[in-house]
Enzyme design. Structure first.
Site, PDB file in Angstrom:
ATOM      1  N   LYS A 135       0.841  -1.193   0.000  1.00 21.46           N
ATOM      2  CA  LYS A 135       0.000   0.000   0.000  1.00 21.46           C
ATOM      3  C   LYS A 135       0.877   1.244   0.000  1.00 21.46           C
ATOM      4  O   LYS A 135       1.942   1.271   0.636  1.00 21.46           O
ATOM      5  CB  LYS A 135      -0.912  -0.037   1.222  1.00 21.46           C
ATOM      6  CG  LYS A 135      -2.000   1.026   1.248  1.00 21.46           C
ATOM      7  CD  LYS A 135      -2.930   0.794   2.429  1.00 21.46           C
ATOM      8  CE  LYS A 135      -4.061   1.811   2.476  1.00 21.46           C
ATOM      9  NZ  LYS A 135      -5.000   1.519   3.583  1.00 21.46           N
ATOM     10  N   SER A 160      -9.514   1.842   2.219  1.00 23.89           N
ATOM     11  CA  SER A 160      -8.587   2.634   1.439  1.00 23.89           C
ATOM     12  C   SER A 160      -7.533   1.808   0.717  1.00 23.89           C
ATOM     13  O   SER A 160      -6.766   2.332  -0.085  1.00 23.89           O
ATOM     14  CB  SER A 160      -7.905   3.656   2.348  1.00 23.89           C
ATOM     15  OG  SER A 160      -7.162   3.016   3.375  1.00 23.89           O
ATOM     16  N   SER A 187     -10.202  -0.982   6.121  1.00 20.83           N
ATOM     17  CA  SER A 187      -9.506  -0.698   4.870  1.00 20.83           C
ATOM     18  C   SER A 187      -8.750  -1.860   4.271  1.00 20.83           C
ATOM     19  O   SER A 187      -8.326  -1.789   3.120  1.00 20.83           O
ATOM     20  CB  SER A 187      -8.549   0.489   5.063  1.00 20.83           C
ATOM     21  OG  SER A 187      -9.263   1.687   5.223  1.00 20.83           O
TER      22      SER A 187
END
Length: 552
Positions: free
Chosen positions: A127, A202, A226
């Site tokens: 990420k 996210s 997320s």
């Protein structure tokens, strides 16, 4: 340069390091929504074999020298670049660096005859917020462009010491604090099963990339869902561990300094073997010596063998069919029913779980976030605007997802919210203990099964509630997402309802149409108690085997 020009320049140079022959031609038209199988039509048989292998199989072939680390990294790069062309899931791409690392690993194996570690040669996606020295971690903020990390995050150092090959970083929502994925630098990430739907957030870039098999193992983060929501929406496995078991030091983040309910790092994968291997391998490196917030708790084989859960014999799972706030759509209900039937067929017990103070739990967590998020977001974003809505079209009704003013909360006020959080955790712990009277096993419920969201992946901009995940962030319960099925227009028809818990419940019911969600994955969560990561992984394997046996 304006912030718009800076963002455009960054995006324009995104693919500069990528060999042009890796870019796929003849891409599906924008009207082709389900592109999950497209990479197989343009990759070589060897690339397909490599990228569709499980993590365990990949590591075995790498250790035996059948496939080199350079070959494996190259194959995943090719598929990741196709995934980027299809869904816009990547941020940073560093081909020369990753291939150089892979070559070093191949040379090590050739010279020594041994692997460099348990993850030898395994490409791993990260990420965007996970820092790699010399590479940007923009986290969707234009003002953070051109500020490369001065050193690796602790997790990256550990992964490299285990023999892994970080090779791409993945897209996020600006601020990280919403469950879709869009920002002003890299744009919006779509769902590979239906590009009119969101990939979640996210960690939406990770969800889409892993679903397209452009990465064998990805690392996301989870403060309110997320990891789990993108995993559920994209049909992959995703694991949210308890606070402070996976090292977070050195990552960039939102709401830094808010320590009551913290973000955690965890894996996304197409198989549970990769989830277990990631977690076990990271803990083998004593991460508490490198990140002082990590709890000194090694991997426990006893806990994985379910010593506290009847040694894995007959387990008792409790299904929370809804949270008393929003009733799940028909596909989610069907996924829960499929899971229940599979577990019963496998000889386990299944009872109902009554939701407890779900509104108070989510309101308490929201109050903690809102205590400083207005200032945090605006200071980080300046001079670009904070994205206030995930909606795709200007004519869509705006969805306000950010606080529109400072909370005005004093330190004393915040302490009272923290006390409420403590009390809710205590009450829920007692509730779980008291379930011993209902299980018939002599133990409390072994794990809770529930939705990851009240819906499968919705259209862009319509992911309105993370309340099925954020509950477990406040309670700090580890949770695994397991894919179950896909939307079926004949099986998942809308059912008549006349009573609703909340306005969100009514609006969700009115929006549901199985045609809109065509091909969308269906998933469930398996939830355990704090610090029970090993047991949750093992119980998730029990659930996964039961589902596979039932669908065989």
């Amino acid at each position: 340069m304006s912030w718009q020009e800076i963002a455009a320049e960054k995006k324009a140079h995104q693919l500069d390091s990528v060999p042009k022959e890796w870019l796929a031609s003849g891409l599906p038209s924008t009207n082709d929504l389900n592109i999950i199988e497209f990479p197989r039509t343009v990759l070589s048989p060897l690339d397909i074999e490599i990228t569709e292998s499980t993590v365990s199989s990949l590591l075995s072939q790498l250790a035996e020298g059948k496939w080199s680390a350079v070959q494996v990294t190259t194959s995943f790069y090719k598929r990741a670049i196709i995934a980027q062309q299809l869904t816009n899931c990547l941020t940073e791409i560093f081909v020369d660096r990753a291939l150089s690392r892979a070559k070093e690993l191949d040379e090590h194996l050739e010279k020594t005859g041994t692997v460099a570690g348990p993850l030898h040669g395994l490409p791993i996606s990260l990420k965007d917020q996970i820092s790699i020295k010399g590479i940007d971690s923009t986290m969707g903020y234009v003002s953070w462009i051109g500020k490369p990390a001065e050193k690796n995050s602790v997790l990256v150092d550990i992964l490299e010491s285990l023999g892994a090959v970080p090779f791409v970083k993945t897209n996020v929502v600006q601020t990280l604090m919403w469950v879709e994925t869009v920002n002003n630098i890299f744009g919006r990430t779509s769902n590979p099963y239906n590009r009119s739907l969101t990939s979640g957030g996210s960690s939406g870039g990770e969800g889409a990339l892993v679903a397209l098999k452009g990465s064998p193992l990805g690392v996301g983060s989870d403060m309110g869902g997320s990891i789990r929501i993108p995993s559920a929406f994209c049909g992959v496995y995703g694991f949210r561990p308890s606070f402070h078991r996976v090292p977070y030091a050195g990552c960039v983040n939102s709401l830094e300094g808010e320590d009551a309910v913290v973000s955690v790092l965890g894996p996304h994968c197409n198989s549970l073997d990769g989830i277990k291997l990631f977690y076990k391998s990271v803990l083998s490196k004593d991460p508490w010596l490198k990140d002082p917030l990590v709890i000194r708790k090694r991997w426990s084989e006893e806990e994985y063998n379910l010593v506290d859960h009847g040694n894995g014999g007959q387990l008792c799972f409790a299904i929370m069919w809804d949270n008393g706030l929003v009733v799940p759509d028909p596909p989610i209900k069907r996924g829960l029913e499929m899971t229940k039937n599979a577990l019963l067929a496998a000889g386990h017990k299944v009872i109902d779980w009554t939701p407890y103070k779900q509104a108070e739990i989510t309101e308490t967590l929201q109050a903690i976030w809102d205590s400083g998020s207005y200032e945090d977001f605006r200071r980080a974003a300046a001079p670009e605007p904070v994205i206030e809505s995930m909606r795709l079209l200007p004519e869509d009704t705006p969805l306000q997802i950010r606080p529109d003013k400072p909370s005005g909360m004093t330190a004393f006020d915040l302490w009272q919210v923290h006390k409420k959080r403590r009390d809710l955790r205590q009450e829920h712990a007692q509730l779980w203990e008291d379930s011993v009277s209902k299980t018939g096993t002599g133990r409390p419920v072994d794990a809770i099964i529930c939705p990851a969201a009240p819906y499968v992946a919705p259209p862009h901009g319509f992911c309105t509630t993370p309340k099925y995940t954020m509950t477990f962030n406040l309670l700090d319960y580890p949770a695994m997402v397991i894919p179950v099925s896909h939307v079926d227009q004949q099986l998942d028809v809308k059912q008549p309802r006349s009573e609703f818990y909340t306005q969100d419940d009514r609006e969700g019911y009115e929006r549901y149409d199985p045609k809109i969600h065509e091909h969308a994955p269906i998933a469930i969560q398996v939830v355990g108690r704090t610090m029970e990561e090993e047991a949750v992984i093992a119980m998730s394997e029990v659930v996964d085997r039961a589902l596979k046996a039932a669908n065989a």
